[in-house]
Each structure stands twice: as structure tokens, then as C-alpha cells.
Write a protein that holds these residues in place. Structure first.
Motif, PDB file in Angstrom:
ATOM      1  N   PHE A 150       8.832  -3.922   0.589  1.00  0.00           N
ATOM      2  CA  PHE A 150       9.072  -2.538   0.198  1.00  0.00           C
ATOM      3  C   PHE A 150       7.994  -1.992  -0.736  1.00  0.00           C
ATOM      4  O   PHE A 150       7.928  -0.774  -0.933  1.00  0.00           O
ATOM      5  N   PHE A 151       7.174  -2.844  -1.312  1.00  0.00           N
ATOM      6  CA  PHE A 151       6.069  -2.311  -2.105  1.00  0.00           C
ATOM      7  C   PHE A 151       5.112  -1.532  -1.210  1.00  0.00           C
ATOM      8  O   PHE A 151       4.804  -0.366  -1.467  1.00  0.00           O
ATOM      9  N   TRP A 152       4.652  -2.192  -0.141  1.00  0.00           N
ATOM     10  CA  TRP A 152       3.777  -1.491   0.802  1.00  0.00           C
ATOM     11  C   TRP A 152       4.549  -0.409   1.561  1.00  0.00           C
ATOM     12  O   TRP A 152       3.991   0.632   1.915  1.00  0.00           O
ATOM     13  N   GLY A 153       5.841  -0.653   1.769  1.00  0.00           N
ATOM     14  CA  GLY A 153       6.668   0.320   2.470  1.00  0.00           C
ATOM     15  C   GLY A 153       6.888   1.597   1.679  1.00  0.00           C
ATOM     16  O   GLY A 153       7.102   2.665   2.270  1.00  0.00           O
ATOM     17  N   LEU A 194       9.283   4.820  -7.606  1.00  0.00           N
ATOM     18  CA  LEU A 194       9.936   4.010  -6.585  1.00  0.00           C
ATOM     19  C   LEU A 194       8.998   2.914  -6.078  1.00  0.00           C
ATOM     20  O   LEU A 194       9.433   1.780  -5.803  1.00  0.00           O
ATOM     21  N   THR A 195       7.703   3.225  -5.941  1.00  0.00           N
ATOM     22  CA  THR A 195       6.725   2.218  -5.514  1.00  0.00           C
ATOM     23  C   THR A 195       6.598   1.107  -6.547  1.00  0.00           C
ATOM     24  O   THR A 195       6.511  -0.077  -6.193  1.00  0.00           O
ATOM     25  N   HIS A 233       7.305  -2.835  -6.084  1.00  0.00           N
ATOM     26  CA  HIS A 233       6.371  -3.882  -6.531  1.00  0.00           C
ATOM     27  C   HIS A 233       7.088  -4.888  -7.425  1.00  0.00           C
ATOM     28  O   HIS A 233       6.905  -6.109  -7.299  1.00  0.00           O
ATOM     29  N   ALA A 234       7.931  -4.389  -8.330  1.00  0.00           N
ATOM     30  CA  ALA A 234       8.649  -5.273  -9.245  1.00  0.00           C
ATOM     31  C   ALA A 234       9.614  -6.176  -8.486  1.00  0.00           C
ATOM     32  O   ALA A 234       9.772  -7.359  -8.817  1.00  0.00           O
ATOM     33  N   VAL A 235      10.264  -5.633  -7.449  1.00  0.00           N
ATOM     34  CA  VAL A 235      11.208  -6.424  -6.662  1.00  0.00           C
ATOM     35  C   VAL A 235      10.485  -7.516  -5.895  1.00  0.00           C
ATOM     36  O   VAL A 235      10.918  -8.679  -5.865  1.00  0.00           O
ATOM     37  N   HIS A 236       9.361  -7.179  -5.295  1.00  0.00           N
ATOM     38  CA  HIS A 236       8.669  -8.137  -4.426  1.00  0.00           C
ATOM     39  C   HIS A 236       7.895  -9.184  -5.215  1.00  0.00           C
ATOM     40  O   HIS A 236       7.832 -10.347  -4.817  1.00  0.00           O
ATOM     41  N   TYR A 237       7.299  -8.784  -6.334  1.00  0.00           N
ATOM     42  CA  TYR A 237       6.435  -9.701  -7.082  1.00  0.00           C
ATOM     43  C   TYR A 237       7.100 -10.259  -8.335  1.00  0.00           C
ATOM     44  O   TYR A 237       6.429 -10.728  -9.248  1.00  0.00           O
ATOM     45  N   ILE A 292      10.058  -5.488 -16.251  1.00  0.00           N
ATOM     46  CA  ILE A 292       9.235  -4.373 -16.733  1.00  0.00           C
ATOM     47  C   ILE A 292       9.990  -3.057 -16.599  1.00  0.00           C
ATOM     48  O   ILE A 292       9.963  -2.208 -17.499  1.00  0.00           O
ATOM     49  N   LEU A 293      10.688  -2.866 -15.487  1.00  0.00           N
ATOM     50  CA  LEU A 293      11.409  -1.614 -15.247  1.00  0.00           C
ATOM     51  C   LEU A 293      12.898  -1.715 -15.560  1.00  0.00           C
ATOM     52  O   LEU A 293      13.523  -0.720 -15.923  1.00  0.00           O
TER      53      LEU A 293
END
Length: 614
Positions: free
Chosen positions: A230-233, A117-118, A122-126, A131-132
């Protein structure tokens, strides 16, 4: 060598000191074990609420673009699976692996799900989505307008990247469910030989640790997700569950471990089958009784008694009695289902109600237009000439989900008060509130909570149908037509549910452990949480039935609840809870009378075994 006079008396202090040191070390181990288990649960709850609190917001955002109904449904399924897997975790621990090993394996599964999920966050934010999720991304441009729901240029909302989302949430549900079923009975194992006051104190402080974790997860992690990314979240819950696992493993030398007892479910099934086959023996037994005027204490065997060795079966009395005790325990859990239906309103209808109350602290352009040009719940376009300067500033919105914190704060304040002040005060006066009576008290408070919600909803509808009291607010990309009524009016209903938890939920945990057969502690705890999962499912089904079948939802409702008869749903839940309280009161009286009679019988039997003095 002659023994000196008084030698025994001289060595007595040494023996006493050794016994005292042994007892002190035992108490030290118990305190360390209980503290470690409570700390483990606190970090696990940070992870769970850090994932669940804002899952709908995560799935709604770009580029995932899940429809609101799909996002809410997935969140419900995630919560339901977490409770369902509690039963599986309890069976595995009692039958095969033991609680310690099961919990460690559950942590590993949990961490894998959170890492996935993390990575997705990361993929959503950056912008590394491919990749996923591959290259099948459906981009949807969200346009905020004056419509009750955000416009998407008439394009359907695409639920992108479903497979990684499903896999990660299922893994997290498996991990948290199996931990939930085993961590509290594992803590109970550490105090099972202590007094009832010690056990009560453990479960009170254990539940306090749960709510500390919920407070941090909802208040801190969800804020991080909403105002950072949400990556850090999601990284924060991953770190929390890693710390939880490390703390739990480090406590290994201090734990009292219990070996698995074999396949519990198989034994239950075999006992029931053997009792069923012994029906003819039971009929013959009653037939013999009719011809015999002097009946033995074993004159009326139950259906399951026919599996006992003494009645021609092949099972020891204790095993059969364990299965017989399940009936009463399951009956209590069934009675708790209406309680859980109301409890889960905090994450559903209470949240929906809060979104349609004033949650912003600055005026909104739409509000100005509504007050000057509109006489209905629909808002027309506005011109800059009638909009004040501060209206153009993005208003701060109080997250409706944060109201759950008031529930948590109530629990955090009441548990120390009850444990340090109220219960000792009652104990000194020999006033003991039984577990079932505490559950009834909790049911009363949660009934009051849903009544307050119903009254508030009536008042909210009166306000929102007055054109002068419509407050239009945008939360995320969704526009809500709310009543000009502060969201903080909901605090009372959240606080009442918090009070109910201190009585019913904690007492339910303690009842599940204290009344469960020794061979089925984790199984019974799994059944306890299963009742919560069923409450979640039945609550959703009841809501769908009353809104769509009975017709409490109006066709005018397009993205809001301002024409829905939600207050009827709240009062229906109150009536269901009231009926449950009445029935449960009679059941609890019967159960406690039976328990009292059994204790008196055991005391008489123990007294008869004491040899007379010469």
C-alpha cells in the motif's frame, strides 16, 4: 485624397480574414481549455479510485486490524463526506473565491491528505508504525480456518491508528468534493456561449475522461496495492493528483474565468425573508384583482415575486427568478436519489454478492472436503490423504471489485458511439432527446440492472443450498461460502448500470449546468452531487432497515449472505425506481411543456420589438 471606387470591397477580404483568425483562435483556446480540464479530471479520478477501491482491504490488514464493519462504515462515511463537501465547495466558489482559486486550494488540501495516507502506508509496510501512531499498537494474530469468518484467537479486532486515518480521509474528502463541485461547471464556462451540441459533446467527453481515470484507478492502482504493497499503492494516487494540479494550473492562460457574484446563500435567504414579509401586499394584490375585470400579465404573482421591486420589494427581477428556478432543479435532483441508491450498490451489495460467487480459478482444499464429507454449508476439517496436490497451491482469486471495470468499459465504449454515431444520426433527422428524457432512459436501464441482480441472487441461493454446489474460497484472510457459479454472471448488471450512466448521469451533469442560474452554477453542481451522497446514505439506511428490522437477514448468517433475502432488497429497489420513473415522467412532461410555452412567449415578444418595414 479621393477614395478609390470599390475601396470598401477591397478591404472586405481583410476584415473577413481577421474575423476568421479571431474565431479560429477562440476555438483553439476553447479546445485547449476543455482538454486540459478533462485531463485534470482524469488524473483526479485516478487518485480518488486509487484510494477508495481498496480502503477496506487496507484497514483490515496487519497491523491496522480494523473490524470489517468498521472498515466498511469508514468507507461509506468517506464517500458521503466527499459528496457533502461538494455543496460547500460550490458555495465558496460562487460566493467568495471563484472556481479557479477554489479548485487550486482544493488540490492543496487533497495533496496533504494523500501525502499523510502515503506515509501511513509506508509505516505499515516498513514497520515504522510508531512514528504516526505511537506505541499503542494492539497486535492480533489472524488464523485462517474453516469458520465462515477468520479466527482471531477470540480477541477483538483493534482499529489501530484511527486518528491519522480519519485525518487523511477527511482531507481527501474535502479536496475531492470541492473539486467535483467546480471542475465540471468550470468546463461548462468554456462552452457556455456555444451551441447545445458543443455543450453536449463537452460533457460526454468529460464523463469519458472520468471513466478513463476510474479504469486506471480501479484496475491498475488497486492491483498494485493488492499484489505489491500500500505504500506504492498510495504513492501512485499522490503522484496522479500532483500531475492533475500541474496540468490544471498550466491551462490558466486559456481559461474563461468568472468572478464570484457575492454570497449566494445570503441572497437566497434575504429574498425568501422579504417575500415572506410581503404576504400582506400579495393579499391586497389579489383583492384588487377581484374588483378588476381586466387583468395584466402580472396579475398572479407568486410568493417569491413579492420580493421584486415592481411589487414593493427591493430585489431585481432576475435575482428573484434565479431563486424561483431552484425549485424545479432541486425537484429533479430529489428524483435522482433512488437512481443513486441503486448506483452505489456496485460498491456494496453487488460486491457482497460477488464475494459469494465463484471467484477462484483453482480448487480449494475446503471445496474437496465439502464435496466428500459434508452435506451442509459448514465445512469440516480435512486430511491430506483426500486433498489433491494442486489443491495445496494458493488459488488465484479474481478481485470482486474488478467487476466495476465492466461498468467503466461499457461507459468508455458507449460515449464515443453515442457522440459520433447515434446523436449525429438523430440530429440530422431533427430528433432531439431532451435532457429529462435521457434521465428517464437511464433510470429504466438501472432498474433493469437491479432486477438482474435480484434474479441472479435467487439462482445463486438455489445453487449454494445444494451441498454439491458449495464453493469455499479464501479471499485475503476471510473465508466465503460461495455458490459454484462464476462471478462473471454479474457482468450484465454492471454493464446495464454503465448504459444508464451514459444517459442519466451525463444528462444530470448537463442539466445541472445548463438550467442553473448564472450566479449559482457551482452551488447547483454541489446540490447535484449532494443528491448522490443522499442516495448513498439512504441506501445504507434502507439496507439496515430491511435486514435488521424487517428481518430479511437470518441469524444463521455469520459472515455470509446465504440465508439472507437479499433478492427482496434488490426487487424493492426496482419497485422504488419504477415508481420514480412514473412520477418523474409526469414531472418532466409538465416542465418541458412549461419551457416550450416560455420559449414561444419570448419569441412573440422579440417579434413584437422588430420595427415594421416602411
Amino acid at each position: 485624397m479621393m477614395r478609390q471606387p470599390g475601396g470598401d470591397n477591397e478591404t472586405s477580404p481583410l476584415l473577413k480574414r481577421q474575423n476568421s483568425d479571431s474565431q479560429n483562435y477562440k476555438n483553439y483556446r476553447r479546445k485547449v481549455a476543455c482538454s486540459t480540464i478533462s485531463l485534470t479530471q482524469m488524473f483526479e479520478r485516478i487518485a480518488f479510485y486509487g484510494v477508495s477501491a481498496n480502503m477496506v482491504l487496507f484497514l483490515n490488514q496487519e497491523p491496522l486490524h480494523w473490524a470489517a464493519d468498521d472498515a466498511v462504515q469508514v468507507t461509506f462515511i468517506f464517500t458521503g463526506l466527499a459528496y457533502m463537501f461538494s455543496l460547500i465547495g460550490g458555495i465558496l466558489a460562487d460566493s467568495f473565491f471563484g472556481r479557479f482559486v477554489t479548485i487550486v486550494v482544493s488540490f492543496v488540501i487533497y495533496i496533504v491528505g494523500l501525502v499523510l495516507l502515503t506515509l501511513l502506508g509506508h509505516a505499515v509496510h516498513y514497520s515504522k508504525f510508531e512514528i504516526l501512531c505511537g506505541n499503542t499498537i494492539e497486535w492480533v494474530k489472524i488464523v485462517v480456518s474453516n469458520n465462515p469468518t477468520p479466527s482471531t484467537d477470540n480477541q477483538p479486532m483493534h482499529g489501530n491508528c484511527r486518528t491519522p486515518v480519519y485525518i487523511s480521509l477527511i482531507l481527501i474528502a474535502i479536496g475531492t468534493g470541492m473539486i467535483r463541485a467546480n471542475i465540471s461547471p468550470f468546463g461548462g464556462d468554456q462552452v457556455k456561449n456555444e451551441s447545445s451540441n458543443v455543450m453536449r459533446a463537452f460533457f460526454n467527453w468529460f464523463y469519458w475522461a472520468i471513466n478513463i481515470g476510474a479504469f486506471i484507478g480501479i484496475g491498475g492502482v488497486s492491483f498494485l496495492q493488492q499484489y505489491l504493497n500500500f505504500f506504492w499503492g498510495f504513492l501512485a494516487p499522490t503522484v496522479a493528483i500532483g500531475i492533475s494540479m500541474i496540468v490544471f494550473i498550466l491551462g490558466r492562460p486559456f481559461y474563461a474565468l468568472k468572478k464570484p457574484t457575492g454570497s449566494v446563500i445570503t441572497n437566497i435567504f434575504r429574498i425568501v425573508v422579504e417575500a415572506f414579509r410581503g404576504r400582506s401586499r400579495r393579499r391586497r394584490h389579489f383583492s384588487n384583482q377581484n374588483s378588476n375585470q381586466i387583468l395584466s400579465p402580472l396579475a398572479k404573482p407568486s410568493f417569491l415575486d413579492m420580493a421584486k421591486v415592481r411589487y414593493g420589494g427591493s430585489w431585481h427581477d432576475s435575482m428573484v427568478d434565479d431563486v424561483k428556478s431552484l425549485g424545479t432543479i432541486i425537484l429533479v435532483f430529489v428524483a435522482l436519489i433512488p437512481y443513486w441508491i441503486v448506483y452505489f450498490q456496485m460498491q456494496t451489495t453487488f460486491l457482497l454478492q460477488g464475494l459469494h460467487m465463484r471467484a477462484t480459478f483453482k480448487p480449494n482444499c475446503a471445496n474437496i472436503a465439502n464435496a466428500t464429507t459434508n452435506t451442509s454449508l459448514m465445512v469440516t476439517e480435512t486430511s491430506d490423504s483426500i486433498v489433491p496436490t494442486d489443491c495445496k497451491v494458493e488459488p488465484f482469486s479474481f478481485p470482486a471489485a474488478w467487476l466495476t471495470i465492466f461498468n467503466v468499459i461499457t461507459v468508455l465504449l458507449l460515449i464515443p458511439l453515442m457522440e459520433r454515431v447515434v446523436y449525429p444520426f438523430l440530429d440530422k433527422r431533427n430528433i432531439h432527446i431532451s435532457l429529462l428524457k435521457r434521465i428517464i432512459i437511464g433510470m429504466i436501464f438501472i432498474m433493469l440492472a437491479v432486477i438482474c441482480a435480484g434474479v441472479l441472487e435467487i439462482y445463486r441461493l438455489r445453487n449454494v443450498h445444494d451441498p454439491k454446489n458449495v464453493w469455499v474460497q479464501t479471499i485475503g484472510t476471510t473465508q466465503y461460502y460461495a455458490a459454484h457459479l462464476w462471478i462473471f454472471w454479474q457482468i450484465l448488471q454492471y454493464a446495464l448500470i454503465g448504459i444508464s450512466e451514459v444517459f442519466a448521469s451525463i444528462a444530470g451533469l448537463e442539466f445541472a449546468y445548463s438550467q442553473a442560474p448564472k450566479s449559482m452554477h457551482s452551488l447547483i453542481m454541489g446540490l447535484f452531487y449532494l443528491s448522490g451522497g443522499l442516495g448513498n446514505v439512504f441506501g445504507v439506511l434502507l439496507y439496515d432497515f430491511t435486514t435488521n428490522v424487517v428481518g430479511w437477514k437470518s441469524n444463521k448468517d455469520t459472515g455470509n449472505i446465504n440465508y439472507m433475502k437479499l433478492w427482496k432488497y434488490f426487487f424493492l429497489l426496482a419497485v422504488i425506481q419504477f415508481v420514480t420513473i412514473i412520477i418523474f415522467s409526469f414531472v418532466s412532461q409538465s416542465y418541458e411543456a412549461k419551457e416550450k410555452k416560455a420559449r414561444q412567449k419570448n419569441n412573440i415578444q422579440r417579434t413584437s420589438l422588430i420595427p415594421p418595414l416602411d
